[in-house]
Design a protein around this motif. Structure first.
Motif, PDB file in Angstrom:
ATOM      1  N   HIS A  41      -7.225  -8.687   8.160  1.00 55.03           N
ATOM      2  CA  HIS A  41      -6.141  -7.905   7.552  1.00 55.03           C
ATOM      3  C   HIS A  41      -5.756  -6.783   8.518  1.00 55.03           C
ATOM      4  O   HIS A  41      -5.937  -5.608   8.204  1.00 55.03           O
ATOM      5  CB  HIS A  41      -6.586  -7.277   6.236  1.00 55.03           C
ATOM      6  N   CYS A  94     -11.440   0.952  -2.530  1.00 53.49           N
ATOM      7  CA  CYS A  94     -10.567   0.419  -3.584  1.00 53.49           C
ATOM      8  C   CYS A  94     -10.801  -1.064  -3.866  1.00 53.49           C
ATOM      9  O   CYS A  94     -10.670  -1.496  -4.992  1.00 53.49           O
ATOM     10  CB  CYS A  94      -9.109   0.616  -3.211  1.00 53.49           C
ATOM     11  N   HIS A  95     -11.106  -1.835  -2.826  1.00 47.49           N
ATOM     12  CA  HIS A  95     -11.303  -3.278  -3.035  1.00 47.49           C
ATOM     13  C   HIS A  95     -12.776  -3.591  -2.853  1.00 47.49           C
ATOM     14  O   HIS A  95     -13.258  -3.565  -1.728  1.00 47.49           O
ATOM     15  CB  HIS A  95     -10.560  -4.096  -1.976  1.00 47.49           C
ATOM     16  N   VAL A 126      -0.779   4.223  -1.309  1.00 53.22           N
ATOM     17  CA  VAL A 126      -2.050   4.639  -0.696  1.00 53.22           C
ATOM     18  C   VAL A 126      -1.730   5.580   0.465  1.00 53.22           C
ATOM     19  O   VAL A 126      -0.921   5.249   1.320  1.00 53.22           O
ATOM     20  CB  VAL A 126      -2.824   3.396  -0.194  1.00 53.22           C
ATOM     21  N   GLU A 170      -6.262   7.530   3.647  1.00 56.56           N
ATOM     22  CA  GLU A 170      -7.256   6.748   2.909  1.00 56.56           C
ATOM     23  C   GLU A 170      -7.682   5.506   3.682  1.00 56.56           C
ATOM     24  O   GLU A 170      -8.774   5.002   3.481  1.00 56.56           O
ATOM     25  CB  GLU A 170      -6.754   6.399   1.511  1.00 56.56           C
ATOM     26  N   THR A 181     -13.496   2.168   4.311  1.00 63.82           N
ATOM     27  CA  THR A 181     -12.225   2.671   3.780  1.00 63.82           C
ATOM     28  C   THR A 181     -11.663   1.685   2.752  1.00 63.82           C
ATOM     29  O   THR A 181     -11.485   2.041   1.606  1.00 63.82           O
ATOM     30  CB  THR A 181     -11.216   2.912   4.913  1.00 63.82           C
ATOM     31  N   CYS A 182     -11.481   0.425   3.157  1.00 68.37           N
ATOM     32  CA  CYS A 182     -10.893  -0.560   2.236  1.00 68.37           C
ATOM     33  C   CYS A 182     -11.734  -0.692   0.970  1.00 68.37           C
ATOM     34  O   CYS A 182     -11.205  -0.838  -0.122  1.00 68.37           O
ATOM     35  CB  CYS A 182     -10.795  -1.930   2.886  1.00 68.37           C
ATOM     36  N   HIS A 190       0.804  -1.222   0.000  1.00 62.68           N
ATOM     37  CA  HIS A 190       0.000   0.000   0.000  1.00 62.68           C
ATOM     38  C   HIS A 190       0.835   1.269   0.000  1.00 62.68           C
ATOM     39  O   HIS A 190       0.348   2.338   0.382  1.00 62.68           O
ATOM     40  CB  HIS A 190      -0.951   0.005   1.201  1.00 62.68           C
TER      41      HIS A 190
HETATM   42  C1  HEC Z   1      -6.720   3.949  -2.028  1.00 61.92           C
HETATM   43  C2  HEC Z   1      -6.890   2.577  -2.427  1.00 61.92           C
HETATM   44  C3  HEC Z   1      -6.745   1.472  -1.403  1.00 61.92           C
HETATM   45  C4  HEC Z   1      -7.278   1.408  -0.140  1.00 61.92           C
HETATM   46  C5  HEC Z   1      -8.118   2.457   0.586  1.00 61.92           C
HETATM   47  C6  HEC Z   1      -6.925   0.116   0.372  1.00 61.92           C
HETATM   48  N1  HEC Z   1      -6.175  -0.580  -0.558  1.00 61.92           N
HETATM   49 FE1  HEC Z   1      -5.510  -2.496  -0.395  1.00 61.92          FE
HETATM   50  N2  HEC Z   1      -4.526  -2.322  -2.151  1.00 61.92           N
HETATM   51  C7  HEC Z   1      -4.537  -1.207  -2.953  1.00 61.92           C
HETATM   52  C8  HEC Z   1      -3.559  -1.377  -3.998  1.00 61.92           C
HETATM   53  C9  HEC Z   1      -3.256  -0.374  -5.100  1.00 61.92           C
HETATM   54  C10 HEC Z   1      -2.960  -2.650  -3.785  1.00 61.92           C
HETATM   55  C11 HEC Z   1      -1.808  -3.261  -4.545  1.00 61.92           C
HETATM   56  C12 HEC Z   1      -2.266  -4.191  -5.579  1.00 61.92           C
HETATM   57  C13 HEC Z   1      -1.083  -4.897  -6.163  1.00 61.92           C
HETATM   58  O1  HEC Z   1       0.056  -4.640  -5.761  1.00 61.92           O
HETATM   59  O2  HEC Z   1      -1.344  -5.750  -6.990  1.00 61.92           O
HETATM   60  C14 HEC Z   1      -3.607  -3.229  -2.636  1.00 61.92           C
HETATM   61  C15 HEC Z   1      -3.334  -4.495  -2.146  1.00 61.92           C
HETATM   62  C16 HEC Z   1      -4.022  -5.090  -1.086  1.00 61.92           C
HETATM   63  C17 HEC Z   1      -3.900  -6.475  -0.649  1.00 61.92           C
HETATM   64  C18 HEC Z   1      -3.056  -7.548  -1.312  1.00 61.92           C
HETATM   65  C19 HEC Z   1      -1.707  -7.470  -0.697  1.00 61.92           C
HETATM   66  C20 HEC Z   1      -0.737  -8.450  -1.260  1.00 61.92           C
HETATM   67  O3  HEC Z   1       0.113  -8.870  -0.464  1.00 61.92           O
HETATM   68  O4  HEC Z   1      -0.793  -8.753  -2.449  1.00 61.92           O
HETATM   69  C21 HEC Z   1      -4.694  -6.626   0.467  1.00 61.92           C
HETATM   70  C22 HEC Z   1      -4.884  -7.879   1.288  1.00 61.92           C
HETATM   71  C23 HEC Z   1      -5.322  -5.341   0.722  1.00 61.92           C
HETATM   72  N3  HEC Z   1      -4.895  -4.437  -0.239  1.00 61.92           N
HETATM   73  C24 HEC Z   1      -6.177  -5.085   1.776  1.00 61.92           C
HETATM   74  C25 HEC Z   1      -6.645  -3.819   2.113  1.00 61.92           C
HETATM   75  C26 HEC Z   1      -7.338  -3.511   3.338  1.00 61.92           C
HETATM   76  C27 HEC Z   1      -7.665  -4.503   4.434  1.00 61.92           C
HETATM   77  C28 HEC Z   1      -7.649  -2.179   3.304  1.00 61.92           C
HETATM   78  C29 HEC Z   1      -8.354  -1.334   4.370  1.00 61.92           C
HETATM   79  C30 HEC Z   1      -7.692  -1.261   5.665  1.00 61.92           C
HETATM   80  C31 HEC Z   1      -7.139  -1.646   2.048  1.00 61.92           C
HETATM   81  N4  HEC Z   1      -6.534  -2.669   1.358  1.00 61.92           N
HETATM   82  C32 HEC Z   1      -7.288  -0.341   1.618  1.00 61.92           C
HETATM   83  C33 HEC Z   1      -5.340  -0.096  -2.788  1.00 61.92           C
HETATM   84  C34 HEC Z   1      -6.041   0.214  -1.640  1.00 61.92           C
END
Ligand code: HEC
Ligand code: HEC
Ligand code: HEC
Ligand code: HEC
Ligand code: HEC
Length: 481
Positions: free
Chosen positions: A327, A219-220, A165, A169, A215-216, A162
């Motif tokens: 997570h 994006c996801h 990020v 966010e 929040t998460c 991240h």
């Molecule tokens: C602003 C956008 C954004 C937010 C908000 C966000 N993420 Fe992500 N997340 C991403 C991006 C971009 C990636 C990277 C994807 C990649 O590298 O392929 C990612 C990757 C991940 C992964 C995969 C990690 C890995 O090892 O490959 C997980 C699990 C994840 N996010 C969980 C979360 C969780 C839980 C939250 C909330 C606490 C969160 N994300 C909030 C954008 C976001």
């Protein structure tokens, strides 16, 4: 033309030249405005990366600017009060507020000067406020201003998926109410930093974190992740050759499109909500889990009565499970010694051919717990070991040993932060069940419902274990990996 200009000078003098106080206010505002604009320009051309320049440009200078602007009318008022009190004014006391006679060209000029300056001031204030808000939301502000306090989280964040990020966010998310809440608690935190009253380490879970689905899921979105994912984990043994072994998991991640099977489909489905009661701050010891289905039916799994004391239970509160209950380390991923050494061996930072480097690396890292002199002890220990046991290696390729020392020290600095009292395992990782209880906080046989049915621990529910610690798994050959 010249006369008009002279008229405006006179008007300016009336606004600012009233007395020393207004002059001072005017100067303060003027100089601050000049510096704000200067620093904004530096920012535009990317010259001002330092967090302290941001603090000065967007928090301190605008404050001084507004203070200066307030001093100007205050000085004028003070002057009028003084004139009213002076003995010369006695017979015909001037009124408290100025009388505006728009027929006088001087008055009109004074008004024009005030209106133009107010317009300019508003422009400066709004630009500075906007930039200030952007700045306070920036990773630089959150991660680098209170350097020592945020160093662990910032360092771990910098190695995480991240990295692109921004802190806000995940920690705040969009919307005005949360923005205001965060600024109020942020002010408290600023004082804590100034007066060194912050806790070490900064505790986790974060109190009053916004529900992570808001929040998460910016994006996801859950519908997106469906199906299984192959995960190959490489470990190295404690033997002289650091023998590699592979574990292959087929993780049943699941998703919204597949509501019956898989981790996400089960745990973040809107059809069922999971609530749990933890007896400790870190939410590692769970006393009760409740699953509430869309039709209102409920299953309750409880720990045996005597497992937790009355005091522990008295403090426990219920929480709805969301993304960060699994997570909890999406961005601040602090690792354990063996995971780090395995990773370094796997990507070649540590040389697999160095005898016993896995065992030794884990030993020296585990022994270091965040005290003075740790780094030199790591170095000494490694040197001593190879000097005593493998003098030949030291003679032939000393650079391998130097490299190993450097990598081990790096691992230490990425995970241990003595000033914040953060060391191995301070922040457990809930995703999994090897090094920390993780999923097995609930998926264990002590939590049971009235009929004695426990939360499932069937090894195939969350993943299929396709190979377990094998040197050359057949499945990988078949897949051609
Ligand atoms: C602003 C956008 C954004 C937010 C908000 C966000 N993420 Fe992500 N997340 C991403 C991006 C971009 C990636 C990277 C994807 C990649 O590298 O392929 C990612 C990757 C991940 C992964 C995969 C990690 C890995 O090892 O490959 C997980 C699990 C994840 N996010 C969980 C979360 C969780 C839980 C939250 C909330 C606490 C969160 N994300 C909030 C954008 C976001
Ligand atoms: C991908 C989402 C995400 C991003 C980006 C992120 N954090 Fe976090 N942060 C979390 C989560 C989740 C927790 C743990 C929350 C919990 O368990 O209650 C956390 C916890 C923390 C904690 C508490 C101590 C700890 O380690 O648990 C601090 C301090 C913190 N974050 C600071 C930051 C800073 C500073 C940044 C930016 C440099 C940042 N975070 C960026 C998700 C994120
Ligand atoms: C019950 C625990 C649990 C909950 C709750 C949970 N996840 Fe996951 N998630 C997992 C596991 C386990 C994985 C697989 C981890 C791995 O690949 O190492 C995963 C994987 C992911 C991935 C990577 C997917 C991929 O295809 O690589 C993302 C992104 C993610 N989760 C986001 C979220 C978000 C967002 C939420 C909340 C809406 C959430 N998760 C809730 C356990 C959970
Ligand atoms: C707070 C408690 C709790 C935690 C932590 C937890 N779970 Fe669960 N999980 C449950 C409960 C309760 C059920 C429902 C069990 C039942 O009804 O038999 C469940 C069910 C599941 C199911 C569906 C089981 C089935 O029989 O189909 C999967 C898959 C699952 N969990 C994965 C995970 C994973 C992966 C983690 C760790 C990342 C995790 N869970 C962590 C409480 C928890
Ligand atoms: C509730 C879900 C769940 C259950 C039940 C479960 N696991 Fe896991 N297991 C996980 C998750 C999540 C991971 C972490 C995957 C990752 O590294 O991202 C994991 C990882 C593993 C690993 C790899 C660990 C490593 O780092 O080498 C093994 C081996 C494993 N599990 C074996 C088992 C066995 C054996 C059982 C049955 C007793 C079992 N699991 C039951 C969720 C579960």
């Amino acid at each position: 033309m010249a006369k008009q200009r002279a008229g405006y000078y006179a008007a300016l003098l009336t606004v600012f030249g009233m007395n020393y106080i207004t002059v001072l206010g005017g100067m303060l505002a003027g100089i601050s405005a000049f510096l704000i604009i200067g620093l904004l320009v530096l920012q535009l051309i990317d010259m001002a990366e330092s967090p302290y320049i941001g603090i000065v440009a967007f928090l301190i200078l605008p404050g001084l600017f507004i203070l200066g602007l307030l001093i100007v009318p205050a000085g004028a008022l003070w002057e009028r009060l003084k004139r009213r009190k002076s003995p010369q004014a006695a017979p015909a006391q001037p009124p408290l507020l100025p009388v505006l006679d728009l027929n006088k060209s001087h008055t009109r000029r004074v008004l024009t000067v005030i209106v133009v300056l107010t317009g300019l001031n508003l422009m400066i204030i709004s630009t500075a406020t906007y930039q200030g808000v952007l700045f306070m939301d920036s990773v630089t502000f959150c991660g680098r201003v209170c350097h020592t306090v945020m160093e662990p989280e910032f360092t771990a964040y910098s190695h995480s998926p991240h990295l692109r990020v921004r802190c806000v966010e995940c920690h705040i998310g969009p919307g005005a109410p949360w923005f205001v809440r965060s600024k109020i608690s942020g002010t408290g935190q600023l004082f804590a930093v100034l007066f060194h009253t912050y806790p070490t380490p900064i505790p986790s879970p974060v109190e009053n974190l916004r529900p992570s689905r808001e929040t998460c899921e910016q994006c996801h979105w859950p519908e997106k992740f469906t199906g299984d994912r192959l995960k190959i984990i490489t470990h190295y043994k404690d033997d002289e050759a650091n023998t590699a072994s592979k574990t292959v998991l087929l993780l049943h991640i699941g998703g919204g499109g597949n509501p019956t099977n898989g981790i996400h489909s089960w745990h973040i489905s809107p059809e069922k909500r999971t609530y749990y009661t933890a007896v400790d701050e870190q939410r590692q010891k769970i006393a009760q889990v409740r699953v509430v289905r869309a039709d209102g039916t409920e299953s309750v799994f409880r720990a045996p009565e005597n497992k937790y004391s009355k005091e522990e239970l008295a403090h426990a509160g219920e929480r709805q499970m969301d993304c960060i209950d699994c997570h909890n380390r999406p961005s601040h991923i602090f690792k354990m010694p063996s995971t780090e050494v395995d990773a370094a061996l796997s990507d070649g930072r540590l040389d697999v051919k160095l005898p016993y480097i896995k065992k030794l690396g884990v030993e020296v890292l585990t022994a270091a717990k965040g005290e003075e002199g740790d780094l030199s002890q790591i170095e000494e220990h490694v040197r001593r070991f190879y000097n005593e046991q493998y003098a030949q290696v030291v003679k032939e390729s000393p650079e391998k040993i130097e490299g190993a020392i450097r990598v081990l020290k790096g691992i230490y600095s990425d995970n241990i932060f003595p000033k914040m009292k953060l060391t191995w395992g301070t922040h457990p990782n809930n995703l999994g069940h090897e090094q920390f209880p993780g999923c097995f906080r609930c998926h264990d046989d002590f939590l049971a419902d009235k009929e004695g049915k426990t939360v499932g621990q069937d090894c195939t529910v969350c993943h299929s274990v396709l190979a377990w610690d094998e040197s050359d798994p057949e499945i990988l050959q078949k897949l051609g990996v």
